[in-house]
Design an enzyme around this catalytic site. Structure first.
Site: not given
Ligand code: ARG
Length: 267
Positions: A163, A257
């Protein structure tokens, strides 16, 4: 004022694997995760940030990562379209909560993924949109249409930084933290060309999610274990507040996050 949406980790856990950090066999210390989340919430409040809390849901362990709910711009809420079935059911709860709060719901037009503020970050007036792992390139154009602004698409290439908010953190005054290796060449060039002051994070501190920080004016809530970048930031007049995030790192997430920005000071 600044206002963020959070979701308590009552049902948080690593029950599946949709990014390289997640290993369901590793196990999360749930009591510790709760303490870490509460410490984040208290720190936000202590720094004068408004905190809205939504109801956690037993079937959705990643619902704590509210950054992926949507992208909020003033009264408009652009809802996410999750890539993985493991998270798709979260949308219903985010929609319910944000709808109740009076946001005008917008879905991007088309059949592609978009994972909200996790992949869409403003640097000043400019919106950067990461794609490659979760959000798809078509989202860039769709965002431009809905928002009526030009959006800078950047391709992410390192699966550990899947992300945009794991490898890029815009601050004030044309300054941003970033981990360049997470971007393809064109993305790196674009960031270098457009952002005047870039602070590069080392591979070690990038891996401790230094870029996954919450920026509140001159204050940064950063995962602990990032002394190098903290020192540099302090020199530039920022105050870094290190927070233990071990249990959320096991899901590939940290401070940033865990929040969705509802309102930004002054805009
Ligand atoms: N386990 C989640 C996923 O893989 C973590 C999300 C993390 N969020 C972020 N905005 N980076 O989707």
């Amino acid at each position: 004022m600044n206002r963020m949406l959070l979701c308590p980790p009552d049902y948080y856990g690593v029950r599946y694997s949709i990014n390289p950090w997640m290993d369901p066999a590793q196990g999360v210390d749930h009591a510790l995760a709760v303490r870490q989340w509460l410490a984040l919430k208290s720190k936000l409040e202590e720094l004068g940030c408004g905190v809205d809390v939504m109801l956690p849901q037993p079937e959705w362990p990643d619902l704590v990562f509210t950054a992926n709910a949507a992208l909020i711009q003033r009264q408009r809420c652009i809802l996410s379209q999750f890539k993985h079935p493991e998270r798709q059911g979260e949308t219903r709860w985010y929609r319910q909560r944000l709808g109740r709060d009076g946001y005008e719901m917008t879905l991007l037009d088309g059949d592609f993924c978009f994972e909200g503020e996790g992949d869409a970050l403003f640097c000043g007036e400019r919106l950067y949109c990461g794609h490659g792992f979760r959000t798809e390139p078509a989202a860039v154009e769709a965002l431009e249409k809905v928002l009526g602004i030009e959006v800078a698409g950047v391709r992410l290439v390192n699966p550990h930084f899947y992300h945009l908010d794991t490898c890029f953190c815009p601050l004030a005054d044309g300054l941003a933290l970033w981990y360049p290796d997470a971007f393809d060449r064109a993305g790196q060039e674009r960031v270098r060309r457009e952002i005047p002051h870039l602070m590069e994070v080392s591979v070690e501190e990038a891996g401790r999610f230094a870029c996954n920080s919450i920026v509140l004016g001159r204050d940064l809530l950063m995962p602990e274990g990032c002394p190098e970048v903290s020192r540099l930031l302090t020199r530039c007049g920022y105050r870094v507040h290190p927070l233990p995030m071990s249990e959320f790192l096991k899901a590939g997430g940290a401070c940033k996050c865990l929040v969705l920005i509802l309102e930004r000071r002054g805009g």
